[in-house]
Scaffold this motif. Structure first.
Motif, mmCIF file in Angstrom:
data_model
loop_
_atom_site.group_PDB
_atom_site.id
_atom_site.type_symbol
_atom_site.label_atom_id
_atom_site.label_comp_id
_atom_site.label_asym_id
_atom_site.label_seq_id
_atom_site.Cartn_x
_atom_site.Cartn_y
_atom_site.Cartn_z
ATOM 1 N N CYS A 91 -1.956 -8.701 10.040
ATOM 2 C CA CYS A 91 -1.034 -9.637 9.394
ATOM 3 C C CYS A 91 -0.252 -8.942 8.280
ATOM 4 O O CYS A 91 -0.667 -7.910 7.770
ATOM 5 C CB CYS A 91 -1.806 -10.807 8.790
ATOM 6 S SG CYS A 91 -2.644 -11.831 10.001
ATOM 7 N N VAL A 92 0.852 -9.547 7.897
ATOM 8 C CA VAL A 92 1.648 -9.009 6.794
ATOM 9 C C VAL A 92 0.824 -9.097 5.521
ATOM 10 O O VAL A 92 0.345 -10.162 5.146
ATOM 11 C CB VAL A 92 2.971 -9.785 6.630
ATOM 12 C CG1 VAL A 92 3.703 -9.337 5.377
ATOM 13 C CG2 VAL A 92 3.845 -9.602 7.856
ATOM 14 N N GLN A 93 0.619 -7.945 4.886
ATOM 15 C CA GLN A 93 -0.185 -7.896 3.672
ATOM 16 C C GLN A 93 0.564 -7.286 2.507
ATOM 17 O O GLN A 93 0.177 -7.457 1.363
ATOM 18 C CB GLN A 93 -1.471 -7.091 3.916
ATOM 19 C CG GLN A 93 -2.378 -7.734 4.928
ATOM 20 C CD GLN A 93 -3.696 -6.995 5.057
ATOM 21 O OE1 GLN A 93 -4.043 -6.168 4.245
ATOM 22 N NE2 GLN A 93 -4.427 -7.328 6.097
ATOM 23 N N ALA A 115 10.779 -5.059 2.847
ATOM 24 C CA ALA A 115 9.766 -4.406 3.688
ATOM 25 C C ALA A 115 8.578 -5.340 3.850
ATOM 26 O O ALA A 115 8.087 -5.916 2.872
ATOM 27 C CB ALA A 115 9.326 -3.086 3.060
ATOM 28 N N LEU A 116 8.125 -5.501 5.078
ATOM 29 C CA LEU A 116 6.948 -6.315 5.417
ATOM 30 C C LEU A 116 6.000 -5.430 6.216
ATOM 31 O O LEU A 116 6.317 -5.031 7.335
ATOM 32 C CB LEU A 116 7.363 -7.531 6.250
ATOM 33 C CG LEU A 116 8.412 -8.468 5.635
ATOM 34 C CD1 LEU A 116 8.928 -9.441 6.665
ATOM 35 C CD2 LEU A 116 7.823 -9.201 4.455
ATOM 36 N N LEU A 117 4.835 -5.126 5.649
ATOM 37 C CA LEU A 117 3.886 -4.211 6.305
ATOM 38 C C LEU A 117 2.505 -4.835 6.396
ATOM 39 O O LEU A 117 2.120 -5.655 5.562
ATOM 40 C CB LEU A 117 3.790 -2.894 5.516
ATOM 41 C CG LEU A 117 5.077 -2.096 5.330
ATOM 42 C CD1 LEU A 117 4.806 -0.874 4.478
ATOM 43 C CD2 LEU A 117 5.661 -1.705 6.667
ATOM 44 N N ASP A 118 1.739 -4.381 7.403
ATOM 45 C CA ASP A 118 0.349 -4.804 7.528
ATOM 46 C C ASP A 118 -0.557 -3.791 6.836
ATOM 47 O O ASP A 118 -0.101 -2.905 6.109
ATOM 48 C CB ASP A 118 -0.033 -4.999 8.998
ATOM 49 C CG ASP A 118 -0.032 -3.712 9.801
ATOM 50 O OD1 ASP A 118 0.161 -2.629 9.227
ATOM 51 O OD2 ASP A 118 -0.236 -3.787 11.027
ATOM 52 N N PHE A 119 -1.861 -3.897 7.077
ATOM 53 C CA PHE A 119 -2.847 -3.028 6.422
ATOM 54 C C PHE A 119 -2.612 -1.552 6.737
ATOM 55 O O PHE A 119 -2.807 -0.684 5.896
ATOM 56 C CB PHE A 119 -4.254 -3.455 6.850
ATOM 57 C CG PHE A 119 -5.351 -2.655 6.218
ATOM 58 C CD1 PHE A 119 -5.778 -2.926 4.923
ATOM 59 C CD2 PHE A 119 -5.960 -1.623 6.909
ATOM 60 C CE1 PHE A 119 -6.782 -2.193 4.336
ATOM 61 C CE2 PHE A 119 -6.968 -0.871 6.325
ATOM 62 C CZ PHE A 119 -7.377 -1.163 5.035
ATOM 63 N N ASP A 120 -2.191 -1.265 7.967
ATOM 64 C CA ASP A 120 -1.987 0.121 8.409
ATOM 65 C C ASP A 120 -0.561 0.606 8.203
ATOM 66 O O ASP A 120 -0.157 1.608 8.809
ATOM 67 C CB ASP A 120 -2.370 0.253 9.888
ATOM 68 C CG ASP A 120 -3.841 -0.012 10.124
ATOM 69 O OD1 ASP A 120 -4.656 0.428 9.297
ATOM 70 O OD2 ASP A 120 -4.170 -0.671 11.129
ATOM 71 N N ASN A 121 0.216 -0.111 7.387
ATOM 72 C CA ASN A 121 1.611 0.229 7.089
ATOM 73 C C ASN A 121 2.502 0.183 8.329
ATOM 74 O O ASN A 121 3.427 0.972 8.475
ATOM 75 C CB ASN A 121 1.728 1.591 6.386
ATOM 76 C CG ASN A 121 1.103 1.566 5.015
ATOM 77 O OD1 ASN A 121 1.159 0.556 4.324
ATOM 78 N ND2 ASN A 121 0.506 2.670 4.618
ATOM 79 N N LYS A 144 3.115 3.192 10.845
ATOM 80 C CA LYS A 144 2.278 4.005 9.949
ATOM 81 C C LYS A 144 3.074 4.548 8.762
ATOM 82 O O LYS A 144 2.911 5.692 8.350
ATOM 83 C CB LYS A 144 1.596 5.131 10.697
ATOM 84 C CG LYS A 144 0.747 4.650 11.855
ATOM 85 C CD LYS A 144 -0.438 5.511 12.093
ATOM 86 C CE LYS A 144 -1.233 5.094 13.299
ATOM 87 N NZ LYS A 144 -1.639 3.744 13.393
ATOM 88 N N GLY A 145 3.966 3.703 8.234
ATOM 89 C CA GLY A 145 4.723 4.058 7.044
ATOM 90 C C GLY A 145 5.969 4.870 7.304
ATOM 91 O O GLY A 145 6.635 5.289 6.364
ATOM 92 N N ILE A 146 6.310 5.115 8.576
ATOM 93 C CA ILE A 146 7.476 5.947 8.917
ATOM 94 C C ILE A 146 8.348 5.170 9.902
ATOM 95 O O ILE A 146 7.854 4.591 10.869
ATOM 96 C CB ILE A 146 7.032 7.280 9.554
ATOM 97 C CG1 ILE A 146 6.133 8.052 8.591
ATOM 98 C CG2 ILE A 146 8.230 8.114 9.958
ATOM 99 C CD1 ILE A 146 5.448 9.252 9.210
ATOM 100 N N CYS A 162 6.548 -0.782 -1.066
ATOM 101 C CA CYS A 162 5.667 -1.614 -0.244
ATOM 102 C C CYS A 162 4.380 -0.861 0.113
ATOM 103 O O CYS A 162 3.283 -1.405 0.011
ATOM 104 C CB CYS A 162 6.398 -2.068 1.008
ATOM 105 S SG CYS A 162 5.578 -3.406 1.884
ATOM 106 N N ILE A 163 4.511 0.404 0.488
ATOM 107 C CA ILE A 163 3.333 1.198 0.855
ATOM 108 C C ILE A 163 2.417 1.368 -0.357
ATOM 109 O O ILE A 163 1.192 1.301 -0.231
ATOM 110 C CB ILE A 163 3.755 2.565 1.427
ATOM 111 C CG1 ILE A 163 4.364 2.386 2.808
ATOM 112 C CG2 ILE A 163 2.570 3.525 1.486
ATOM 113 C CD1 ILE A 163 4.995 3.637 3.380
#
Length: 168
Positions: A91-93, A115-121, A144-146, A162-163
């Motif tokens: 989920c978005v975290q 930026a909307l990212l989950d636990f694993d970016n 994965k952040g990229i 965000c990261i």
């Protein structure tokens, strides 16, 4: 034999005193035993309280069954937690937004990158560019952040913000 009777007669006071002390010691031992027995009875009554005429073996078996049931419930809750944990990680975290002025002829900071990212970016960077004549909105996936797409400075900044945001 008369010798023994003479010895008993001459020392009868000492013999009576000795026997009386032995009786007194035995009386003390008897009282101590009764006190210990009373304590043991009280412990037994407390141990057997609420048994409804069941023997100890049945009680222990009942408690072991309850322990097995509690373990099954605990295992179920652990499995459920693991499933929910995996789902929540997707989920978005993490959320970050940067507002900016994309064009000099536009008044306020109406453009933004989000930026909307989950636990694993993993997630998305969304950008909306506001101009006088037109407005454009687009999204770039993030893995994965990229992002595999070229990011603007604002998008790079919002992605980094965000990261680096803390998850609590």
């Amino acid at each position: 034999m008369t010798n023994v009777i003479d010895i008993v007669n001459t020392n009868s006071n000492y013999i009576i005193l000795g026997l009386a002390s032995v009786v007194f010691i035995l009386l003390l031992i008897n009282i101590g035993t009764l006190v210990s027995l009373t304590k043991l009875k009280n412990k037994y009554k407390r141990f057997m309280r609420g048994t409804n005429n069941k023997n100890v073996e049945e009680l222990i078996n009942d408690y072991l069954d309850k322990i097995d049931e509690a373990k099954e419930q605990s295992d179920y809750v652990k499995d459920l937690y693991d499933v929910l944990d995996r789902r929540v990680k997707g989920c978005v975290q993490k959320v970050a937004i940067v507002r900016y002025r994309a064009f000099d002829n536009v008044g306020s900071d109406l453009s933004f990158s989000l930026a909307l990212l989950d636990f694993d970016n993993n997630g998305v960077v969304m950008t909306s560019i506001f101009g006088r004549d037109e407005s454009t909105t687009y999204a770039k996936p993030v893995d994965k952040g990229i992002s595999r797409y070229e990011l603007s400075e604002e998008e790079k900044q919002v992605l980094e913000n965000c990261i680096n945001s803390n998850i609590e």
